[in-house]
Scaffold this motif. Structure first.
Motif, short mmCIF file in Angstrom:
data_model
loop_
_atom_site.label_atom_id
_atom_site.label_comp_id
_atom_site.label_asym_id
_atom_site.label_seq_id
_atom_site.Cartn_x
_atom_site.Cartn_y
_atom_site.Cartn_z
N GLU A 48 24.48 24.86 17.27
CA GLU A 48 23.24 25.47 17.76
C GLU A 48 22.01 24.68 17.31
O GLU A 48 20.90 24.95 17.76
N TYR A 49 22.23 23.71 16.42
CA TYR A 49 21.12 22.94 15.86
C TYR A 49 21.27 21.47 16.23
O TYR A 49 22.38 20.96 16.43
N ASP A 50 20.15 20.78 16.31
CA ASP A 50 20.18 19.34 16.54
C ASP A 50 20.59 18.60 15.27
O ASP A 50 21.30 17.59 15.34
N VAL A 51 20.14 19.11 14.15
CA VAL A 51 20.42 18.45 12.87
C VAL A 51 20.47 19.50 11.77
O VAL A 51 19.72 20.48 11.80
N ILE A 52 21.39 19.33 10.83
CA ILE A 52 21.52 20.22 9.68
C ILE A 52 21.19 19.40 8.44
O ILE A 52 21.80 18.35 8.21
N VAL A 53 20.23 19.86 7.66
CA VAL A 53 19.84 19.15 6.45
C VAL A 53 20.12 20.03 5.24
O VAL A 53 19.58 21.13 5.13
N PRO B 47 17.08 15.57 -6.94
CA PRO B 47 17.51 16.25 -5.72
C PRO B 47 17.86 15.23 -4.65
O PRO B 47 17.51 14.06 -4.75
N GLU B 48 18.55 15.68 -3.61
CA GLU B 48 19.00 14.75 -2.57
C GLU B 48 19.13 15.49 -1.24
O GLU B 48 19.14 16.72 -1.19
N LEU B 49 19.20 14.72 -0.17
CA LEU B 49 19.37 15.24 1.18
C LEU B 49 20.72 14.82 1.74
O LEU B 49 21.15 13.68 1.53
N TYR B 50 21.37 15.73 2.44
CA TYR B 50 22.58 15.41 3.19
C TYR B 50 22.33 15.85 4.63
O TYR B 50 21.98 17.00 4.88
N VAL B 51 22.50 14.92 5.54
CA VAL B 51 22.10 15.12 6.93
C VAL B 51 23.35 15.13 7.80
O VAL B 51 24.17 14.21 7.75
N LEU C 277 25.54 11.97 8.30
CA LEU C 277 24.76 10.80 8.68
C LEU C 277 24.16 10.16 7.43
O LEU C 277 23.75 10.86 6.50
N LYS C 278 24.08 8.84 7.41
CA LYS C 278 23.48 8.13 6.29
C LYS C 278 22.01 7.92 6.58
O LYS C 278 21.63 7.07 7.37
N TYR C 279 21.15 8.72 5.92
CA TYR C 279 19.72 8.58 6.20
C TYR C 279 19.08 7.47 5.39
O TYR C 279 17.94 7.06 5.66
N LYS C 280 19.81 6.95 4.40
CA LYS C 280 19.35 5.83 3.58
C LYS C 280 20.55 5.24 2.86
O LYS C 280 21.58 5.90 2.71
#
Length: 205
Positions: free
Chosen positions: A147-152, A81-85, A93-96
């Protein structure tokens, strides 16, 4: 002779830093055709939210996503699995670094309200990503992201087995517990879904 789609999916999984070990340790299995209902039942079993699920739109988007055939996906690390921010303007955004294992997601999700600040922005955005997916009711994936500060976006699949409990569930809980920023959580399901008419037994030499 090997199954074409299975080869693609497993190779994709291997592109993420730690995945070779995880294939053996965490119960990866051959991808099977799933349904929206089977995903909801799986979420109930893992005590996870069912309201934030999105699914690959159709067989064309499935193939584009996994083969990186479309321009935006060439720049997404699609290990599982993975995260996209994404920030509130929709920028990815590149979180890593892409070469770093998805274990970095634990610290990031636990400290998301501070961790997303100052991350490097890329030229790709939420629209590039969301066009691959639909909601369970068949509607396009569209949210008022400002409406959000961050979308993950959490990408996951049933075929990755125990990683869903050990990674995805924990990430979702961490993000849900965020107190100092407004977080939108989306779980993007990457299994083949009934109705895509994918031939999972296609043979290639």
């Amino acid at each position: 002779m090997k199954r074409f789609l299975l080869i693609i999916i497993i190779l994709v999984c291997l592109t993420s830093g730690c995945q070779r070990i995880l294939l053996a340790m965490y119960g990866y299995h051959d991808p099977r055709e799933e349904s929206i209902e089977s995903y909801k039942n799986y979420c109930y079993k893992l005590e996870m939210d069912t309201t934030n699920l999105v699914f690959l739109k159709d067989s064309a988007m499935f193939m584009k996503y996994y083969t990186k055939a479309d321009e935006p996906t060439k720049h997404f690390n699609i290990g599982l699995p993975e995260l996209y921010v994404f920030d509130r303007s929709g920028r990815l955004l590149k979180y890593k670094p892409d070469t770093v294992c998805n274990g970095a997601g634990f610290d990031f999700t636990k400290n998301v309200c501070n961790a997303y600040l100052g991350l490097k922005k890329t030229e790709y955005n939420y629209i590039d990503f969301s066009k691959f997916f639909i909601r369970s009711n068949g509607q396009a994936v569209s949210y008022n992201i400002n409406e959000y500060d961050v979308i993950v976006v959490i990408t996951w699949a049933k075929f990755v087995g125990q990683l869903n409990r050990d990674h995805v569930k924990v990430w979702e809980q961490n993000l849900s517990n965020a107190k100092n920023c407004k977080v939108k959580i989306i779980k993007a399901c990457l299994d083949p879904i009934k109705g895509m008419n994918l031939d999972l037994k296609t043979q290639v030499k």
